[in-house]
Design an enzyme around this catalytic site. Structure first.
Site, PDB file in Angstrom:
ATOM      1  N   HIS A 178     -14.106 -29.479 -53.295  1.00 43.12           N
ATOM      2  CA  HIS A 178     -12.645 -29.327 -53.280  1.00 43.12           C
ATOM      3  C   HIS A 178     -12.056 -30.066 -52.081  1.00 43.12           C
ATOM      4  O   HIS A 178     -11.053 -30.781 -52.206  1.00 43.12           O
ATOM      5  CB  HIS A 178     -12.261 -27.837 -53.145  1.00 43.12           C
ATOM      6  CG  HIS A 178     -12.617 -26.988 -54.324  1.00 43.12           C
ATOM      7  ND1 HIS A 178     -13.246 -25.768 -54.198  1.00 43.12           N
ATOM      8  CD2 HIS A 178     -12.407 -27.164 -55.654  1.00 43.12           C
ATOM      9  CE1 HIS A 178     -13.407 -25.238 -55.400  1.00 43.12           C
ATOM     10  NE2 HIS A 178     -12.919 -26.064 -56.299  1.00 43.12           N
ATOM     11  N   LYS A 202      -8.911 -12.897 -65.396  1.00 42.01           N
ATOM     12  CA  LYS A 202     -10.209 -13.510 -65.065  1.00 42.01           C
ATOM     13  C   LYS A 202     -10.738 -12.851 -63.791  1.00 42.01           C
ATOM     14  O   LYS A 202     -10.020 -12.801 -62.786  1.00 42.01           O
ATOM     15  CB  LYS A 202      -9.988 -15.018 -64.848  1.00 42.01           C
ATOM     16  CG  LYS A 202     -11.250 -15.845 -64.796  1.00 42.01           C
ATOM     17  CD  LYS A 202     -10.898 -17.322 -64.736  1.00 42.01           C
ATOM     18  CE  LYS A 202     -12.033 -18.132 -64.152  1.00 42.01           C
ATOM     19  NZ  LYS A 202     -11.641 -19.521 -63.868  1.00 42.01           N
ATOM     20  N   ARG A 237     -16.059 -34.681 -61.705  1.00 42.19           N
ATOM     21  CA  ARG A 237     -17.440 -34.811 -61.240  1.00 42.19           C
ATOM     22  C   ARG A 237     -18.317 -35.543 -62.231  1.00 42.19           C
ATOM     23  O   ARG A 237     -19.314 -36.155 -61.857  1.00 42.19           O
ATOM     24  CB  ARG A 237     -18.056 -33.420 -61.000  1.00 42.19           C
ATOM     25  CG  ARG A 237     -17.469 -32.686 -59.825  1.00 42.19           C
ATOM     26  CD  ARG A 237     -17.852 -31.239 -59.873  1.00 42.19           C
ATOM     27  NE  ARG A 237     -17.291 -30.612 -61.056  1.00 42.19           N
ATOM     28  CZ  ARG A 237     -17.063 -29.307 -61.180  1.00 42.19           C
ATOM     29  NH1 ARG A 237     -17.387 -28.495 -60.222  1.00 42.19           N
ATOM     30  NH2 ARG A 237     -16.538 -28.831 -62.288  1.00 42.19           N
ATOM     31  N   SER A 262     -17.976 -24.251 -57.819  1.00 44.04           N
ATOM     32  CA  SER A 262     -17.891 -22.872 -57.310  1.00 44.04           C
ATOM     33  C   SER A 262     -18.806 -21.938 -58.091  1.00 44.04           C
ATOM     34  O   SER A 262     -19.479 -21.080 -57.509  1.00 44.04           O
ATOM     35  CB  SER A 262     -16.452 -22.356 -57.415  1.00 44.04           C
ATOM     36  OG  SER A 262     -15.600 -23.075 -56.569  1.00 44.04           O
TER      37      SER A 262
HETATM   38  O1  PNS Z   1     -10.497 -24.509 -60.852  1.00 49.15           O
HETATM   39  P1  PNS Z   1     -10.211 -24.366 -62.315  1.00 49.15           P
HETATM   40  O2  PNS Z   1     -10.442 -22.934 -62.751  1.00 49.15           O
HETATM   41  O3  PNS Z   1     -10.967 -25.362 -63.159  1.00 49.15           O
HETATM   42  O4  PNS Z   1      -8.637 -24.702 -62.526  1.00 49.15           O
HETATM   43  C1  PNS Z   1      -8.041 -24.688 -63.800  1.00 49.15           C
HETATM   44  C2  PNS Z   1      -6.510 -24.779 -63.693  1.00 49.15           C
HETATM   45  C3  PNS Z   1      -5.961 -23.721 -62.747  1.00 49.15           C
HETATM   46  C4  PNS Z   1      -6.134 -26.131 -63.178  1.00 49.15           C
HETATM   47  C5  PNS Z   1      -5.947 -24.597 -65.125  1.00 49.15           C
HETATM   48  O5  PNS Z   1      -6.540 -23.487 -65.705  1.00 49.15           O
HETATM   49  C6  PNS Z   1      -4.435 -24.436 -65.149  1.00 49.15           C
HETATM   50  O6  PNS Z   1      -3.709 -25.372 -64.919  1.00 49.15           O
HETATM   51  N1  PNS Z   1      -3.997 -23.191 -65.417  1.00 49.15           N
HETATM   52  C7  PNS Z   1      -2.588 -22.824 -65.431  1.00 49.15           C
HETATM   53  C8  PNS Z   1      -2.105 -22.489 -66.843  1.00 49.15           C
HETATM   54  C9  PNS Z   1      -1.706 -23.747 -67.576  1.00 49.15           C
HETATM   55  O7  PNS Z   1      -0.826 -24.480 -67.180  1.00 49.15           O
HETATM   56  N2  PNS Z   1      -2.431 -24.000 -68.679  1.00 49.15           N
HETATM   57  C10 PNS Z   1      -2.262 -25.188 -69.478  1.00 49.15           C
HETATM   58  C11 PNS Z   1      -3.151 -26.293 -68.922  1.00 49.15           C
HETATM   59  S1  PNS Z   1      -3.056 -27.713 -69.907  1.00 49.15           S
END
Ligand code: PNS
Length: 170
Positions: free
Chosen positions: A17, A41, A90, A127
């Site tokens: 990160h 979650k 990644r 993570s």
């Molecule tokens: O670290 P992560 O868990 O891979 O992050 C995922 C994240 C937070 C970027 C994604 O789940 C997100 O943007 N969630 C917010 C809800 C949202 O906007 N969903 C539509 C995404 S196209």
């Protein structure tokens, strides 16, 4: 001024990160790291703990701030005058998922996504894997910032066995 958001769960913050955040800080005038608040979650660290890890992690990046958000990322972008989403990639597996989300966010609110390949030597850092390795006593030093090591160890410690008193045992 160009302001970008780096969204994620950051549970916990890893050196992967930090690599992406430093690259984003070099490309944009301002970067907001946004921690997703997702009650459905389960997470190892609560949002305030993750925000604190991030504050320490980006302390040397003057144009990076830390925030949290609920709901859609595009709503956060609109409310915070953010013009781009920056995500680290990644692997090819990440790429497929990230492109799908980028298209959805483009469709929802015309927000653009910038995908940054992570440093090759950090391409395996996630993570979820860090937590799994640490849970079974593996060495994760160098994969998370040093100030995350001790909280991670403590959080994954099995609960102490309470000795049965004589009354309990009978
Ligand atoms: O670290 P992560 O868990 O891979 O992050 C995922 C994240 C937070 C970027 C994604 O789940 C997100 O943007 N969630 C917010 C809800 C949202 O906007 N969903 C539509 C995404 S196209």
């Amino acid at each position: 001024m160009r302001r970008a958001v780096c969204p994620g769960s950051f549970d916990p913050l890893t050196v992967g990160h930090l690599d992406v955040l430093a690259r984003a800080a070099g490309l944009f005038d301002e970067v907001v790291v946004a921690v997703l608040v997702n009650e459905s979650k389960s997470s190892l660290f609560n949002v305030e703990e993750r925000l604190e890890m991030l504050r320490r992690g980006v302390a040397d990046l003057p144009n990076v701030s830390v925030d949290s958000f609920e709901g859609l990322l595009v709503d956060f972008c609109r409310d915070h005058d953010v013009t781009a989403i920056v995500k680290g990639v990644r692997s090819a597996v990440d790429l497929g998922y990230e492109v799908q989300m980028a298209h959805m966010n483009e469709r929802l609110a015309a927000v653009q996504t910038v995908l940054l390949p992570t440093a090759p030597d950090l391409s395996f850092v996630a993570s979820s894997l860090v937590k799994e390795v640490a849970r079974f006593g593996g060495d994760v030093s160098g994969l998370v910032p040093s100030f995350v090591l001790e909280p991670l160890r403590r959080r994954l410690e099995p609960p102490a066995q309470t000795a049965l008193s004589h009354e309990d045992a009978t």
